[in-house]
Write a protein that holds these residues in place. Structure first.
Motif, short mmCIF file in Angstrom:
data_model
loop_
_atom_site.label_atom_id
_atom_site.label_comp_id
_atom_site.label_asym_id
_atom_site.label_seq_id
_atom_site.Cartn_x
_atom_site.Cartn_y
_atom_site.Cartn_z
N GLY A 181 -16.00 77.97 -29.55
CA GLY A 181 -14.81 78.13 -30.38
C GLY A 181 -13.56 78.26 -29.53
N PHE A 182 -13.68 78.98 -28.39
CA PHE A 182 -12.54 79.16 -27.49
C PHE A 182 -12.19 77.80 -26.86
CE2 PHE A 182 -9.81 82.19 -25.45
CZ PHE A 182 -9.50 81.67 -24.19
N GLU A 183 -13.23 77.02 -26.53
CA GLU A 183 -12.97 75.68 -25.95
C GLU A 183 -12.29 74.77 -26.97
OE1 GLU A 183 -16.90 75.16 -24.36
OE2 GLU A 183 -16.34 76.74 -22.91
N LEU A 184 -12.67 74.92 -28.27
CA LEU A 184 -12.00 74.12 -29.32
C LEU A 184 -10.53 74.56 -29.44
CD1 LEU A 184 -12.01 72.02 -31.55
CD2 LEU A 184 -12.96 73.75 -33.11
N ALA A 185 -10.28 75.87 -29.29
CA ALA A 185 -8.90 76.36 -29.36
C ALA A 185 -8.06 75.77 -28.21
CB ALA A 185 -8.89 77.89 -29.28
N ILE A 186 -8.66 75.64 -27.04
CA ILE A 186 -7.97 75.01 -25.89
C ILE A 186 -7.67 73.55 -26.24
CG2 ILE A 186 -8.23 74.25 -23.49
CD1 ILE A 186 -10.04 76.74 -23.05
N LYS A 187 -8.65 72.87 -26.83
CA LYS A 187 -8.46 71.45 -27.19
C LYS A 187 -7.32 71.31 -28.22
CE LYS A 187 -11.07 67.40 -28.75
NZ LYS A 187 -12.42 66.90 -29.13
N VAL B 240 -2.46 75.79 -42.83
CA VAL B 240 -3.13 74.67 -43.50
C VAL B 240 -4.65 74.88 -43.52
CG1 VAL B 240 -3.56 72.16 -43.37
CG2 VAL B 240 -1.26 73.05 -42.92
N ALA B 241 -5.20 75.40 -42.42
CA ALA B 241 -6.66 75.62 -42.35
C ALA B 241 -7.09 76.66 -43.38
CB ALA B 241 -7.05 76.06 -40.95
N ALA B 242 -6.30 77.72 -43.52
CA ALA B 242 -6.64 78.75 -44.52
C ALA B 242 -6.53 78.15 -45.93
CB ALA B 242 -5.70 79.95 -44.38
N ALA B 243 -5.53 77.31 -46.14
CA ALA B 243 -5.33 76.68 -47.46
C ALA B 243 -6.55 75.83 -47.84
CB ALA B 243 -4.07 75.82 -47.45
N ASN B 244 -7.20 75.24 -46.84
CA ASN B 244 -8.34 74.36 -47.10
C ASN B 244 -9.69 75.05 -46.88
OD1 ASN B 244 -7.39 71.26 -47.42
ND2 ASN B 244 -5.93 72.36 -46.10
N ILE C 76 -3.29 79.20 -27.15
CA ILE C 76 -4.75 79.22 -27.28
C ILE C 76 -5.17 80.41 -28.17
CG2 ILE C 76 -6.92 79.54 -26.02
CD1 ILE C 76 -5.49 78.07 -23.63
N ALA C 77 -4.50 81.56 -27.98
CA ALA C 77 -4.85 82.75 -28.78
C ALA C 77 -4.61 82.51 -30.28
CB ALA C 77 -4.01 83.95 -28.31
N VAL C 78 -3.50 81.83 -30.62
CA VAL C 78 -3.22 81.54 -32.04
C VAL C 78 -4.27 80.59 -32.59
CG1 VAL C 78 -1.56 80.56 -33.68
CG2 VAL C 78 -0.73 81.96 -31.78
N ASN C 79 -4.59 79.53 -31.83
CA ASN C 79 -5.61 78.57 -32.28
C ASN C 79 -6.99 79.22 -32.35
OD1 ASN C 79 -4.28 76.05 -32.88
ND2 ASN C 79 -3.78 75.90 -30.70
N PHE C 80 -7.29 80.13 -31.40
CA PHE C 80 -8.60 80.80 -31.41
C PHE C 80 -8.72 81.68 -32.65
CE2 PHE C 80 -12.60 81.98 -29.94
CZ PHE C 80 -12.75 83.36 -29.87
N GLN C 81 -7.60 82.28 -33.05
CA GLN C 81 -7.60 83.12 -34.26
C GLN C 81 -8.02 82.28 -35.46
OE1 GLN C 81 -3.79 85.13 -35.83
NE2 GLN C 81 -4.84 86.79 -34.74
N THR C 82 -7.50 81.04 -35.53
CA THR C 82 -7.84 80.13 -36.63
C THR C 82 -9.32 79.74 -36.57
OG1 THR C 82 -5.59 79.23 -36.51
CG2 THR C 82 -7.22 77.90 -37.71
N VAL C 83 -9.78 79.33 -35.40
CA VAL C 83 -11.18 78.88 -35.23
C VAL C 83 -12.15 80.03 -35.50
CG1 VAL C 83 -12.87 77.97 -33.57
CG2 VAL C 83 -10.53 77.05 -33.60
N ALA C 84 -11.81 81.23 -35.04
CA ALA C 84 -12.70 82.39 -35.24
C ALA C 84 -12.83 82.71 -36.73
CB ALA C 84 -12.16 83.60 -34.48
N ALA C 85 -11.70 82.65 -37.45
CA ALA C 85 -11.76 82.91 -38.91
C ALA C 85 -12.57 81.81 -39.59
CB ALA C 85 -10.33 82.94 -39.48
N ALA C 86 -12.42 80.57 -39.13
CA ALA C 86 -13.16 79.44 -39.74
C ALA C 86 -14.67 79.66 -39.58
CB ALA C 86 -12.75 78.13 -39.07
N ASN C 87 -15.07 80.32 -38.49
CA ASN C 87 -16.50 80.52 -38.22
C ASN C 87 -17.00 81.93 -38.61
OD1 ASN C 87 -17.71 78.10 -36.43
ND2 ASN C 87 -15.52 78.33 -35.98
N ASP C 88 -16.16 82.63 -39.46
CA ASP C 88 -16.51 84.00 -39.86
C ASP C 88 -16.93 84.82 -38.63
OD1 ASP C 88 -15.97 83.70 -42.55
OD2 ASP C 88 -17.90 82.70 -42.89
#
Lengths: 77, 77, 77, 77, 77, 77
Positions: free
Chosen positions: A19-25, F69-73, A62-74
């Motif tokens: 998930g952290f690597e996806l946040a970097i991407k 957007v991710a949270a919205a979806n 990366i921290a902002v994107n990781f926050q999104t990815v972490a929430a997406a993966n519960d």
């Protein structure tokens, strides 16, 4: 800049580290969406990767994107 | 830069303080993902750890990562 | 830098104001995790506490940490 | 800096506009927690309130605090 | 600076686009709360609207406020 | 600046990648809301797309909008 290829099929990953690597991407694709030229990107990364403040700013994105990815993966619970 | 070793097995920690330490680690790994050379990292940290604004910025990245870790642990309630 | 003492036993506080004070503490510990020397911290705070932009940035870090603490306490409802 | 008086009894407000005003107050108290001298605060505000970037940064802190206050009030629905 | 008029009756809007416009308004009111003089605001906007970094920063504040407004409207689902 | 046309009918997208593209669009519309002149936007983008720090900042705005957007979806689960 429309990417023909699919580079973001899903936000789901097998582990926090993936998930952290996806946040970097995601962070790098954010930069690429504004500047698609590899030469410029390499030149700039060589420069700002030598600067503490710039490195901190990159880590912030990366921290902002990781926050999104972490929430997406519960939170991979 | 692909890390062979597993440095982020889980976001779950035993206490808020351990969670804060994980947030510090996440922030540093974010920096490392852009600049893997230890020498450069040490040189830059010596420099920006002398500068109030840079220290504030580093604390901001930790705050964003701590927000993620705290949510992952349901705030250790 | 590992703190032997327990400085963050819990995110739960009795009131929003105590929660805001905890957010200030989290922000300062974020700075301390990068720079543990009290002299440097005092010197830098004396400097940036004279500068409007730096003060705004410090307030921003407190705002991010307060968001975390407030969520942890269900907004003290 | 410990405030004897209670300046933050609750995050609950009667309206979004009152919530926005509370977010402004939280942002200012964040600044005050680092710099308690009124003279310095007035001098700095006179200065940065003349600068577009600094004003944007102040608005950003208010936006983060407003996000917290709005969530605390279930968006006044 | 206490606004006599009601400029923020609700966070609820009819569409995402109206929600984005409300986020712009919130960002501008955040600036106005620190600097109420129209002349200064116009002078500064003329200046920073010519500067890429400043424009990015303004867009960031709108993004934070839009996040709040979108959550308030359950993403207009 | 009021846009007559509807550019943001919905936050719902078919995939994470489309969601990321919407986040880029939201970030650009945020800039456009402050500076509507195409010439200025092109001039500034040419300039800041050559600068690592500015590119990082642009990526940060996209990351905040992508979080929305991710949270919205519901993270396209």
């Amino acid at each position: 800049e429309e990417k023909a290829d699919v580079w973001l099929p899903s936000l789901i990953t097998n582990s926090p580290q993936e998930g952290f690597e996806l946040a970097i991407k995601l962070s790098r694709m954010g930069v690429k969406s504004t500047q698609s030229s590899k030469e410029v990107l390499f030149r700039e990364r060589a420069k700002y990767s030598q600067d503490g403040e710039a490195l901190t700013h990159a880590s912030e994105v990366i921290a902002v994107n990781f926050q999104t990815v972490a929430a997406a993966n519960d939170y991979w619970k």
